[in-house]
Design a protein around this motif. Structure first.
Motif, mmCIF file in Angstrom:
data_model
loop_
_atom_site.group_PDB
_atom_site.id
_atom_site.type_symbol
_atom_site.label_atom_id
_atom_site.label_comp_id
_atom_site.label_asym_id
_atom_site.label_seq_id
_atom_site.Cartn_x
_atom_site.Cartn_y
_atom_site.Cartn_z
ATOM 1 N N ILE A 128 -2.870 11.628 -0.467
ATOM 2 C CA ILE A 128 -1.973 10.571 -0.509
ATOM 3 C C ILE A 128 -2.790 9.289 -0.338
ATOM 4 C CG2 ILE A 128 -0.399 9.583 0.587
ATOM 5 C CD1 ILE A 128 1.256 12.239 0.813
ATOM 6 N N LEU A 129 -2.752 8.759 -1.121
ATOM 7 C CA LEU A 129 -3.882 7.626 -1.149
ATOM 8 C C LEU A 129 -3.610 6.397 0.391
ATOM 9 C CD1 LEU A 129 -4.289 6.079 -4.905
ATOM 10 C CD2 LEU A 129 -5.974 8.040 -3.231
ATOM 11 N N TYR A 130 -4.313 5.920 1.043
ATOM 12 C CA TYR A 130 -4.680 4.585 1.619
ATOM 13 C C TYR A 130 -3.905 4.719 3.095
ATOM 14 C CZ TYR A 130 -4.861 1.890 -2.517
ATOM 15 O OH TYR A 130 -5.086 1.375 -3.657
ATOM 16 N N SER B 72 0.449 4.615 -2.910
ATOM 17 C CA SER B 72 0.298 5.573 -2.747
ATOM 18 C C SER B 72 1.601 6.581 -3.081
ATOM 19 C CB SER B 72 0.185 5.512 -1.515
ATOM 20 O OG SER B 72 1.089 5.050 -0.328
ATOM 21 N N PHE C 9 0.666 -1.073 -0.057
ATOM 22 C CA PHE C 9 0.145 -0.045 -0.323
ATOM 23 C C PHE C 9 1.123 1.153 0.224
ATOM 24 C CE2 PHE C 9 -4.057 -1.946 1.753
ATOM 25 C CZ PHE C 9 -4.252 -2.189 0.355
#
Length: 120
Positions: free
Chosen positions: A99-101, A24, A20
């Motif tokens: 920013i993902l996750y 990201s 992850f």
């Protein structure tokens, strides 16, 4: 016996967390690269319209909404001014990136650019 199972589960969680993190970071850098593409479009509009005129800004904002979900903003001391042939127009593009996750605040990155007016 139980030690090995706990260790295996821990390794799986760490591997998922690392994956992850890589995803990201990749998404963040892809979005930053879009800032360079956006700067290139701004340069074309400056060259074609003789600066950051109101018509150039309309095209730029429309392009920003259509392709980048209004992620970028432009700041320049030469906003809404037509400049002479060969004059340089300096600007700063500010991009807001999520920013993902991860539950982190939205990151704002500034990219500087400049272009020459090619309208006589």
């Amino acid at each position: 016996m139980l030690d090995g199972a706990v260790m295996a589960i821990g390794k799986m969680y760490m591997a998922i967390f690392i994956l992850f993190g890589i995803f990201s970071a990749s998404a963040f850098f892809i979005q930053m690269n879009q800032g360079n593409e956006y700067k290139q479009y701004i340069n074309y509009q400056i060259e074609r319209n003789g600066g950051l005129t109101s018509s150039a800004m309309d095209h730029i904002e429309e392009y920003n909404k259509k392709y980048y979900e209004s992620r970028f903003t432009i700041d320049s001391p030469m906003m809404n001014q037509k400049v002479k042939y060969g004059d340089e127009v300096n600007y700063t593009v500010k991009g807001n990136f999520k920013i993902l996750y991860f539950d982190l605040p939205i990151q704002t990155v500034s990219l500087k650019g400049s272009a020459l007016s090619l309208i006589r």
